[in-house]
Motif scaffolding. Structure first.
Motif, mmCIF file in Angstrom:
data_model
loop_
_atom_site.group_PDB
_atom_site.id
_atom_site.type_symbol
_atom_site.label_atom_id
_atom_site.label_comp_id
_atom_site.label_asym_id
_atom_site.label_seq_id
_atom_site.Cartn_x
_atom_site.Cartn_y
_atom_site.Cartn_z
ATOM 1 N N UNK A 150 -2.691 7.527 17.613
ATOM 2 C CA UNK A 150 -1.584 7.286 16.689
ATOM 3 C C UNK A 150 -1.291 5.798 16.489
ATOM 4 N N UNK A 151 -1.541 4.973 17.501
ATOM 5 C CA UNK A 151 -1.116 3.564 17.472
ATOM 6 C C UNK A 151 -1.696 2.769 16.300
ATOM 7 N N UNK A 152 -3.022 2.750 16.090
ATOM 8 C CA UNK A 152 -3.535 1.945 14.973
ATOM 9 C C UNK A 152 -3.080 2.459 13.619
ATOM 10 N N UNK A 153 -2.831 3.747 13.506
ATOM 11 C CA UNK A 153 -2.395 4.316 12.234
ATOM 12 C C UNK A 153 -0.961 3.892 11.905
ATOM 13 N N UNK A 154 -0.109 3.844 12.920
ATOM 14 C CA UNK A 154 1.274 3.378 12.691
ATOM 15 C C UNK A 154 1.274 1.884 12.365
ATOM 16 N N UNK A 155 0.384 1.125 12.999
ATOM 17 C CA UNK A 155 0.267 -0.301 12.689
ATOM 18 C C UNK A 155 -0.037 -0.513 11.208
ATOM 19 N N UNK A 156 -0.997 0.241 10.687
ATOM 20 C CA UNK A 156 -1.361 0.100 9.277
ATOM 21 C C UNK A 156 -0.257 0.634 8.364
ATOM 22 N N UNK A 176 -5.720 12.260 -3.929
ATOM 23 C CA UNK A 176 -6.054 13.085 -2.765
ATOM 24 C C UNK A 176 -7.359 12.558 -2.171
ATOM 25 N N UNK A 177 -7.324 12.194 -0.890
ATOM 26 C CA UNK A 177 -8.485 11.596 -0.218
ATOM 27 C C UNK A 177 -8.962 12.502 0.902
ATOM 28 N N UNK A 178 -10.260 12.809 0.873
ATOM 29 C CA UNK A 178 -10.881 13.621 1.915
ATOM 30 C C UNK A 178 -11.619 12.679 2.871
ATOM 31 N N UNK A 179 -11.153 12.621 4.115
ATOM 32 C CA UNK A 179 -11.823 11.752 5.075
ATOM 33 C C UNK A 179 -10.909 11.326 6.197
ATOM 34 N N UNK A 180 -11.465 10.586 7.132
ATOM 35 C CA UNK A 180 -10.697 10.086 8.271
ATOM 36 C C UNK A 180 -9.583 9.170 7.799
ATOM 37 N N UNK A 181 -8.374 9.429 8.261
ATOM 38 C CA UNK A 181 -7.232 8.682 7.724
ATOM 39 C C UNK A 181 -7.194 7.226 8.168
ATOM 40 N N UNK A 182 -7.754 6.894 9.318
ATOM 41 C CA UNK A 182 -7.739 5.506 9.761
ATOM 42 C C UNK A 182 -8.573 4.636 8.818
ATOM 43 N N UNK A 183 -9.777 5.087 8.499
ATOM 44 C CA UNK A 183 -10.629 4.331 7.580
ATOM 45 C C UNK A 183 -10.006 4.304 6.187
ATOM 46 N N UNK A 220 -9.190 16.131 17.044
ATOM 47 C CA UNK A 220 -10.216 15.915 16.040
ATOM 48 C C UNK A 220 -10.307 14.416 15.757
ATOM 49 N N UNK A 221 -9.150 13.734 15.767
ATOM 50 C CA UNK A 221 -9.106 12.290 15.546
ATOM 51 C C UNK A 221 -9.288 11.585 16.896
#
Length: 634
Positions: free
Chosen positions: A180-186, A101-108, A137-138
């Protein structure tokens, strides 16, 4: 050779340029950027190599674009120096836990996970914020005034044509697309070759999300669009049409490798309503006509024969008492029919004075009386009587006696999607918009029911609960506090005391800034260079950052050993050993290399007292006692 750890994620742009260099070595050169040597593409040379296949300038082509799309793509490729810090106090069974479980910004967080979990994730489920036109928020620093947008929006080509959508349409969607775009890329990088991504979405961004997924995964890897009737009833005040459905978009990393699960047919299935003397061993059955009209290409004369009925008369394919042409066949051979009659697999029924021959399809055995698991494909429709948002809310209410979290997805929905993805022991399920941790809860529950060992990785930004909210009044400062508490309650409810999860907090690097810019050392920063770890950061913090760089999973077993009075970490049964004490000597290194001989990596902190001579000694000692070990320092 001893190498220094970078303590940051890889620059994906550089990785892609290396791939170009493998194909076109003459098109890649070196250049300087911020005190470091980087690879650069000679686009003039590359253009010559691909001269017959280049789309130039504003030449017409099919494309989907919006303001700042290129910036969003760069954001996914940009390395990060952030890290994950373990939080033992919030974890459950930290030492043995496999769930994360990770607390933080999902992109990073996704950037940090990329190297370690590259092509390892069987299923990603996300329920991103729906685009309601409100602030995100993101926002990833994409705040854009209307004037900024208009300046980009009104960019035109040489003919005066607008390059982007109109203000009335484009600006509403731009922030969401850039989020959403960079998150789907990763996400694509994380998925295994047989992996699937499931994305919950409403109608406002469904079309745009489909275009993004077509671009990133390829339209050929589209699996399905599931319509979920998520709401029961509707508002009588709705001006137009009640919006009672949501959608779940499914794409594959590589469709050719995907195995889609199937629904098991249960004994209470209404189609299997017939019973006979074999019910206990064969289960209920359905009837299927034995005759079938074939095309001329598939007709077989040997399957056109008479069968003797219970009253001694004969019946031919097609139901007549005489042979008829027209392609009629039995589906079984005469020998098979004789066996079927003898063993109760054939049933004769008389209708309108004519005999109809049927085979019995039993639920538990096939037509050779061998055990079988009967299943059917999943449908792209989930109705509200199967599961709905009210059920998701009820789970929360049952735990806290109040609805302290809005829009929680039901556990049954996530279990259904995991069944579609054919999730089984050893697989990893990721949710990086995890909210109240329904995905994590679902994995724990499904593991208990199926006696499986599936891992979850949940990521959630620690958004603060509003002071007037029920969650805040129940003592939860953030959504993460609520989610972690829910997971703990679910473990108790499921009576899974041996199960747990490791909690990590996203934070800045453990290393001081000077670690990343050696060339800028001055008299004022010399002490920081010598003592390069930030105050307040412990050995376990350093260990996790090292594990992320070396591609070691966060669920790996971590053990502490005492060697010559120094703390030594052993990770994944000795795959990595690490000692961050500054004051180690040759005898300590010798004992460590002997005891941990065979490890893949040995990591040391160069610190204030480790000289070049000491580093050379470490290298020589490991060459003697564990020559295959790769030595790294920080």
């Amino acid at each position: 050779m001893i190498e220094k750890l970078e303590m940051q994620t890889k620059d994906l742009s550089q990785e892609k340029i290396r791939l170009i260099r493998e194909l076109f070595p003459n098109c890649v050169t070196e250049s300087k950027e911020r005190e470091r040597t980087i690879l650069s593409v000679d686009f003039d040379a590359l253009r010559q190599e691909l001269s017959g296949s280049i789309v130039e300038g504003q030449q017409e082509r099919y494309q989907f674009t919006w303001p700042d799309k290129s910036k969003a793509k760069r954001l996914a490729n940009t390395p990060t120096t952030m890290t994950l810090r373990p939080s033992r106090t919030e974890s459950v069974n930290f030492d043995s836990a496999k769930n994360i479980y990770i607390k933080g910004d999902n992109l990073e967080a996704l950037k940090l996970l990329r190297e370690t979990y590259l092509s390892k994730i069987k299923m990603i489920y996300i329920d991103p914020p729906y685009n309601t036109g409100n602030d995100f928020v993101y926002n990833d620093h994409y705040s854009m005034t209307k004037k900024d947008y208009v300046d980009i929006e009104n960019s035109t080509d040489e003919c005066g044509n607008l390059l982007y959508n109109s203000v009335s349409n484009g600006r509403f969607h731009t922030d969401w697309l850039n989020m959403i775009y960079p998150r789907i890329l990763l996400s694509k990088d994380l998925l295994s070759e047989e992996g699937l991504i499931f994305i919950s979405i409403n109608q406002s961004e469904l079309i745009n999300l489909s275009k993004i997924c077509d671009e990133i995964f390829g339209s050929s890897n589209f699996i399905s669009l599931i319509t979920w009737e998520s709401k029961v009833g509707g508002s009588a005040d709705e001006k137009y049409i009640v919006d009672s459905v949501e959608y779940i978009l499914i794409y594959a990393k590589n469709k050719q490798n995907v195995v889609i699960g199937k629904q098991q047919i249960l004994s209470d299935d209404p189609r299997y309503r017939n019973k006979d003397q074999y019910f206990e061993s064969r289960g209920p059955y359905i009837l299927k006509k034995l005759d079938y009209r074939m095309t001329s290409l598939h007709y077989t004369d040997s399957l056109n024969y008479p069968i003797v009925t219970p009253d001694g008369t004969e019946v031919w394919p097609g139901g007549e008492s005489f042979r008829q042409d027209g392609g009629w066949n039995w589906r079984w051979s005469k020998k098979k029919v004789d066996w079927g009659i003898e063993n109760g697999f054939i049933e004769f029924i008389k209708k309108n004075g004519k005999w109809v021959v049927n085979t019995k399809q039993y639920l538990f055995v096939d037509n050779n009386c061998k055990p079988v698991d009967r299943s059917i494909p999943y449908r792209n429709l989930i109705t509200s009587d199967f599961t709905n948002t009210t059920q998701g809310s009820k789970t929360i209410v049952d735990y806290y006696d109040s609805k302290i979290f809005e829009y929680s997805k039901p556990i049954k929905l996530l279990e259904y999607l995991m069944d579609i993805a054919d999730i089984s022991s050893g697989d990893i399920v990721v949710d990086y918009f995890s909210g109240s941790a329904t995905t994590g809860h679902s994995v724990l529950k499904r593991n208990k029911e199926k006696e499986s060992d599936v891992q979850f990785i949940c990521i959630q930004l620690p958004e603060k609960c509003d002071a007037d909210s029920a969650a805040f009044k129940n003592g939860f400062q953030t959504i993460c506090d609520l989610a972690i508490d829910r997971l703990k309650k679910s473990i108790v409810e499921l009576k899974s005391s041996s199960v747990g999860f490791r909690v990590f907090n996203l934070d800045s690097s453990n290393m001081k800034d000077v670690f990343y810019s050696v060339d800028s050392i001055s008299r004022n920063t010399l002490d920081d260079y010598v003592n390069n770890v930030k105050l307040g950061r412990g050995e376990e913090d350093l260990l996790i950052q090292v594990m992320l760089e070396l591609g070691i999973e966060l669920s790996s077993k971590i053990e502490q050993k005492d060697i010559s009075g120094h703390t030594v970490f052993s990770v994944d049964d000795g795959y990595l050993v690490a000692c961050f004490d500054d004051s180690i000597d040759d005898s300590t290194v010798t004992e460590l290399s002997k005891e941990m001989s065979g490890c893949m990596y040995a990591v040391f902190h160069s610190g204030s007292s480790m000289s070049d001579e000491m580093l050379s000694n470490i290298e020589q000692i490991f060459k003697t006692y564990s020559p295959q070990t790769k030595i790294r320092i920080l």
